[in-house]
Design a protein around this motif. Structure first.
Motif, mmCIF file in Angstrom:
data_model
loop_
_atom_site.group_PDB
_atom_site.id
_atom_site.type_symbol
_atom_site.label_atom_id
_atom_site.label_comp_id
_atom_site.label_asym_id
_atom_site.label_seq_id
_atom_site.Cartn_x
_atom_site.Cartn_y
_atom_site.Cartn_z
ATOM 1 N N TYR A 41 0.836 -1.205 0.000
ATOM 2 C CA TYR A 41 0.000 0.000 0.000
ATOM 3 C C TYR A 41 0.871 1.256 0.000
ATOM 4 O O TYR A 41 0.660 2.185 -0.796
ATOM 5 N N ASN A 42 1.857 1.288 0.865
ATOM 6 C CA ASN A 42 2.715 2.473 0.962
ATOM 7 C C ASN A 42 3.575 2.646 -0.276
ATOM 8 O O ASN A 42 3.852 3.771 -0.711
ATOM 9 N N THR A 43 3.996 1.543 -0.879
ATOM 10 C CA THR A 43 4.797 1.625 -2.109
ATOM 11 C C THR A 43 3.968 2.165 -3.268
ATOM 12 O O THR A 43 4.412 3.056 -4.008
ATOM 13 N N ILE A 44 2.756 1.635 -3.440
ATOM 14 C CA ILE A 44 1.892 2.068 -4.541
ATOM 15 C C ILE A 44 1.537 3.544 -4.402
ATOM 16 O O ILE A 44 1.456 4.273 -5.400
ATOM 17 N N LYS A 45 1.363 4.001 -3.172
ATOM 18 C CA LYS A 45 1.021 5.407 -2.931
ATOM 19 C C LYS A 45 2.041 6.352 -3.559
ATOM 20 O O LYS A 45 1.704 7.451 -4.007
ATOM 21 N N ASN A 46 3.278 5.923 -3.599
ATOM 22 C CA ASN A 46 4.353 6.808 -4.071
ATOM 23 C C ASN A 46 4.792 6.508 -5.496
ATOM 24 O O ASN A 46 5.722 7.117 -6.002
ATOM 25 N N MET A 47 4.133 5.556 -6.163
ATOM 26 C CA MET A 47 4.543 5.190 -7.508
ATOM 27 C C MET A 47 4.098 6.216 -8.539
ATOM 28 O O MET A 47 3.015 6.811 -8.412
ATOM 29 N N THR A 48 4.908 6.380 -9.571
ATOM 30 C CA THR A 48 4.600 7.275 -10.689
ATOM 31 C C THR A 48 4.479 6.456 -11.971
ATOM 32 O O THR A 48 4.817 5.270 -12.018
ATOM 33 N N MET A 49 4.030 7.132 -13.026
ATOM 34 C CA MET A 49 3.961 6.489 -14.335
ATOM 35 C C MET A 49 5.345 6.020 -14.762
ATOM 36 O O MET A 49 5.495 4.951 -15.376
ATOM 37 N N GLU A 50 6.363 6.790 -14.407
ATOM 38 C CA GLU A 50 7.728 6.411 -14.758
ATOM 39 C C GLU A 50 8.134 5.116 -14.053
ATOM 40 O O GLU A 50 8.820 4.267 -14.630
ATOM 41 N N ASP A 51 7.699 4.961 -12.810
ATOM 42 C CA ASP A 51 8.001 3.722 -12.078
ATOM 43 C C ASP A 51 7.341 2.521 -12.751
ATOM 44 O O ASP A 51 7.956 1.451 -12.876
ATOM 45 N N LEU A 52 6.088 2.709 -13.170
ATOM 46 C CA LEU A 52 5.375 1.600 -13.813
ATOM 47 C C LEU A 52 6.004 1.269 -15.156
ATOM 48 O O LEU A 52 6.135 0.096 -15.532
ATOM 49 N N LYS A 53 6.415 2.303 -15.870
ATOM 50 C CA LYS A 53 7.075 2.085 -17.162
ATOM 51 C C LYS A 53 8.395 1.325 -16.957
ATOM 52 O O LYS A 53 8.741 0.424 -17.742
#
Length: 989
Positions: free
Chosen positions: A924-936
């Motif tokens: 939960y805490n990790t996803i909260k801080n994720m960006t599109m760049e992280d997903l890419k």
């Protein structure tokens, strides 16, 4: 979906399951009408275990409310009392297609410029009317090409999937709908704090029908139609209904509609249907979950109370004349043969419904029914069962059977009819009626624990116009029926008035081939938003805080006298229990374990025959099982806690004193053999079991590592009985879910006797996954569609990837608003079902997998392959969609509650991965801080450029070989080779 009132439930269980008196006190189910603080009137039923409040708004809308605070969620259903029964005869499939279109938005939802868009939609509607009446094929084709052209222009002003994006942004799950004869039902399960936004959205959704993106969705429905043509069960079902109802729409109009009608739709007809039936006095809102009654009903009234009531009369449908002699139908297809015998009955809310329900349970209850004991336990057929269905106008009681090896369908038919004769002759014991009613009440208790199941029960009550008080007391009414009355009914009801349907193996000559219309992909406009969604996103909801489990605290532990560990979780809802004795060894340790566990089902002891054992367990309301997985074996018992000691004593008696039966074993081996033959004909088994395992493991797979029939025949059944008995001598542990832990442990100490030091587990065989890439594994199957699964072996399991993969799956591959679904289905109309996923391993050190699936018409294969591969190598970056996916994932995690026995089982799964805590908090805490760049970055590292094994199943004569050759070397795999049932066989394509 519901709130259970504990005191009422305990009263029901104690009074119906524990009372031995012949004269039980009559339970009152009085209906009370009262007003809440809003001035709105509702009804309740005394002694209703579900605690329902049933409101009827001034405009006629029914609202079913039931509370359950187990999790901060609400199961929502919006039901319309209209389905395929009311399709115009020239527009069958209309109600179902309308269901699809209700997801497309309104004049506010899903449009960038409604004034411009509606001009194109009106033109498309006019073109469809021309297309429908045009008989010249070339002119018809030209009109369709114009529809395709105008649809592309219209899509410049539409925004795809806005409704789905909004429900996803709530953290909703189960966003879907279904249509049947008399209902169309729309479903969502939402976090409780998002109710205000949901009710706002739904009131807008049902206010106006807009048929945008019409021809692409119609093509998706064609793909659904094709899936139905590949489903032999549906064919048998349709033939059965055709025989039962030669005049009524139940038998004459399928929900999906005819191919001809789907090709020639009328948007005008669809609008007329919506305007006529989608009115408040023909609809219901069903809510079960975590809410307060009076604030909730006020919001429902504010949102839906403004809808205008309309005078409405449902069509008068044809009446059926009595069936006086057997009606015989047959259908053909590639799957194994079976037979159906069906008797037409009266519908819901009739005395006949009660009698047929009771007859059904006497015949087959999974344990001690006439069919269970005489056919299934004695292995007289491969399998047999029966089930009733009750609709508004009629119902039916259907009996089904599959032949064992060397047995004809007519022999199965005769055996089924013989069992019905036993019912008519009263060949069942006097205690059976009370036992089956108690069994039904146990099932109902379990059902009422589940919000979705309870909400479905309310939907049925609405659709079938059932008085809720009568449904609450229905099972009590069954108990009043005497054996004499039931036998008299059976003799009057079950005569030569049945429909006999043969499902034969062979070519289906009624298949409808659907042409590829060559649809131009429409614009999805991901970067655009309607004014409505912009304002919708401004509505604030009080944040829901996630709750995580402290497993060390939630799972209590104690020990038996022999120091066996007992883990337990208390059942705070009712008096039901679940007890599991767990051995950490399975079929990977010894292939014979699975064989032995299955064989035990057919054995008796030195004291009881197998039939007597089944009856003794059924009298107690206790079920037992012995299940073997690859790495675990479970000996389990469940039912009413007060009968746990007697049930455990009986189970331990069987465990210690089972007597080998050579005749039963021979029949068991024959059953395994026939099961393998039948499994080879099932498309799903071939694809998801055979091909997928081969793509994952190659030749040395747990699926192919089997004992051949000759080996099975050579086994001495005494060896299998000894193997089951010897299990007790191995290390073990116990999990108990229920009340009164001390009594449960005492029962274990008394009956689960162990002697001496327990043995360590043997070393299990390890199956190594193969490297993937460059292979196309194809199996020939007689079907309309072609199905493909792309599978790539990834890195070993890493818990650090769980957050990113969860968000990736939401954004990219799963759900109605995912990238894959939008591109493959919404834009290009290439499939009814398409998805992709980054699938985490189930064990530490095992590899993760990247997978993608698409099922499409054979003539769209090249387009589907190109579209999927393009996505898997170049993930579209849509910032708004990413933010919505991120929000949805966080809200789903925040609303998720791990409760009841799932606390233990979820911890078991985590421990296999080497995780010793509730890792959802870290995710939960990790996803909260994720960006599109992280997903890419995650995509580029773990998905992009992967090399796939591609599993394909389809009809060889329709196969587009060239499009598959682009993916790798094609290897055709014989079905026997896939499952290792015969000598290895490989065929070059």
């Amino acid at each position: 979906m519901k709130q259970i009132k504990l005191l009422s439930l305990i009263f029901l269980l104690v009074s119906t399951l524990s009372c031995n008196s012949d004269k039980e006190k009559e339970v009152s189910y009085k209906v009370t009408s009262q007003k809440d603080t809003n001035g709105l009137t509702y009804e309740t039923v005394k002694n209703d275990p579900t605690g329902l409040r049933l409101y009827t708004l001034e405009n006629g809308l029914k609202v079913y409310l039931s509370q359950n605070s187990d999790e901060p969620k609400i199961q929502t259903f919006i039901a319309v009392r209209a389905g395929s029964n009311y399709d115009p005869k020239e527009s069958t499939g209309l109600a179902h297609y309308l269901e699809h279109m209700v997801f497309k938005g309104t004049h506010k939802i899903g449009t960038a410029d409604w004034e411009k868009e509606k001009v194109y939609l009106e033109k498309i509607s006019d073109l469809y009317e021309q297309h429908r009446t045009e008989e010249d094929p070339e002119k018809k084709k030209a009109i369709y090409q114009e529809i395709d052209k105008v649809s592309l222009e219209a899509s410049n002003h539409s925004i795809a999937n806005e409704y789905d994006k909004m429900t996803a942004s709530l953290g909703a799950t189960g966003t879907n709908a279904y249509t049947w004869f008399e209902q169309t039902v729309y479903t969502n399960k939402i976090p409780a704090n998002e109710f205000n936004k949901w009710i706002t959205l739904e009131s807008e959704r049902f206010s106006t029908l807009v048929l945008r993106l019409f021809h692409t969705e119609l093509e998706a429905v064609f793909e659904e139609f094709n899936r139905g043509q590949d489903n032999d069960f549906r064919k048998l079902y349709a033939a059965m209904l055709d025989g039962l109802f030669p005049n009524h729409p139940y038998g004459q109009q399928t929900t999906i509609g005819t191919g001809q009608h789907l090709k020639n739709p009328s948007m005008i007809d669809i609008h007329n249907y919506f305007d006529k039936y989608y009115v408040p006095n023909n609809m219901a809102v069903v809510l079960v979950g975590d809410f307060e009654f009076e604030p909730t009903i006020k919001k429902v009234n504010d949102a839906f109370g403004k809808f205008e009531k309309k005078e409405l009369t449902h069509p008068t449908l044809p009446k059926e004349t009595p069936i006086t002699s057997p009606i015989i139908n047959e259908v053909f297809g590639p799957t194994s043969e079976n037979i159906s015998i069906a008797f037409r009955s009266k519908g819901v809310n009739t005395e006949e419904e009660k009698f047929v329900t009771l007859c059904d349970m006497i015949m087959a209850n999974g344990n001690a029914g006439i069919i269970d004991l005489n056919l299934n336990q004695k292995q007289a057929v491969q399998r047999a069962s029966c089930s009733p269905t009750f609709l508004n106008d009629y119902g039916y009681h259907s009996f089904t059977g599959s032949p064992k090896s060397g047995q004809s369908l007519d022999e199965v038919k005769d055996l089924l009819l013989e069992q019905i004769e036993k019912l008519k002759n009263g060949e069942f014991e006097d205690w059976m009626i009370e036992a089956v009613v108690n069994d039904l009440k146990l099932s109902q208790t379990r059902q009422y624990e589940n919000n979705s199941a309870l909400a479905n029960t309310y939907v049925d009550a609405f659709i079938y116009q059932q008085d809720w008080s009568e449904r609450v007391q229905f099972l009590d009414d069954l108990k009043k029926i005497t054996k004499e009355e039931l036998v008299a009914f059976a003799n009057e009801f079950y005569k030569d008035n049945y429909v006999l349907t043969y499902k034969r193996k062979g070519e289906d000559k009624n298949i409808v081939k659907v042409a590829n219309p060559g649809i131009t992909p429409v614009n999805l406009n991901r970067d655009k938003s309607s004014e409505y969604i912009t304002e919708f996103n401004k509505i604030e909801a009080e944040p829901l805080q996630p709750q995580f489990v402290d497993y060390k605290e939630a799972i209590k532990e104690t020990n038996m006298e022999n120091n066996i560990k007992v883990s337990y979780v208390l059942n705070e809802k009712n008096d039901l229990f679940d007890l599991n004795i767990i051995f950490d060894m399975g079929s990977d340790t010894d292939k014979k374990l699975t064989l032995a566990a299955g064989y035990l089902e057919y054995l008796g002891t030195d004291k009881y025959t197998n039939e007597e054992l089944k009856k003794e367990f059924y009298k107690l309301g206790i079920s037992y099982y012995v299940n073997t997985a690859r790495d675990r074996t479970y000996v389990g018992l469940n039912g009413l806690k007060e009968n746990l000691p007697k049930g455990l004593e009986l189970l331990e008696h069987l465990w210690d004193n089972a007597v080998a039966d050579k005749e039963a074993y021979n029949k068991y081996v024959e059953k395994i053999y026939k099961g393998r033959l039948d499994g080879k004909t099932q498309k799903g088994n071939i694809f998801w079991n055979g091909l997928m395992n081969y793509g994952q493991y190659g030749e040395d797979s747990p699926l192919r590592d089997i004992m051949q029939i000759d080996e099975l025949k050579a086994i001495n059944p005494e060896e299998l009985v000894a193997l089951v008995k010897d299990m007790k001598n191995y290390k073990q542990r116990v999990f108990y879910y229920g009340k009164d832990v001390e009594s449960a442990v005492s029962a274990l100490d008394t009956h689960h006797k162990l002697y001496g030091d327990l043995k360590e587990y043997p070393i299990a065989k390890v199956y190594e996954e193969t490297e993937t890439g460059g292979n196309v594994f194809f199996t020939d199957y007689d079907m309309v569609q072609t199905e493909l699964l792309f599978l790539a072996k990834g890195e070993p399991f890493n818990p650090d990837n769980m957050a990113a993969s969860t968000l990736f799956n939401t954004y990219f591959g799963s759900g109605l608003s995912s990238i894959v679904f939008q591109e493959i289905r919404e834009s290009k109309s290439l499939a009814y079902s398409a998805f992709a996923a980054y699938q985490g391993a189930s064990k530490k050190d095992s590899p993760n997998y990247v997978m993608a699936y698409v099922g499409t018409q054979a003539n769209k294969l090249e387009q589907a392959v190109d579209a999927m591969m393009s996505l898997m190598n170049d993930m579209p970056e849509a910032e708004k969609q990413f933010n919505a996916a991120k929000e949805a994932t966080l809200k789903k995690l925040a609303a998720q509650r791990i409760t009841k026995s799932n606390i233990f089982w979820s911890y078991e799964r985590l421990q296999k991965l080497g995780i010793d805590n509730d890792n959802r908090e870290e995710m939960y805490n990790t996803i909260k801080n994720m960006t599109m760049e992280d997903l890419k970055a995650f995509f580029d590292k773990n998905v992009k450029g992967e090399s796939y094994n591609v599993m394909v199943i389809g009809n060889k004569k329709d196969l587009d070989v060239k499009s598959l050759q682009k993916l790798g070397k094609i290897k055709e795999l014989d079905i026997d080779y896939l499952f290792n049932y015969v000598d290895k066989k490989e065929v070059k394509l």
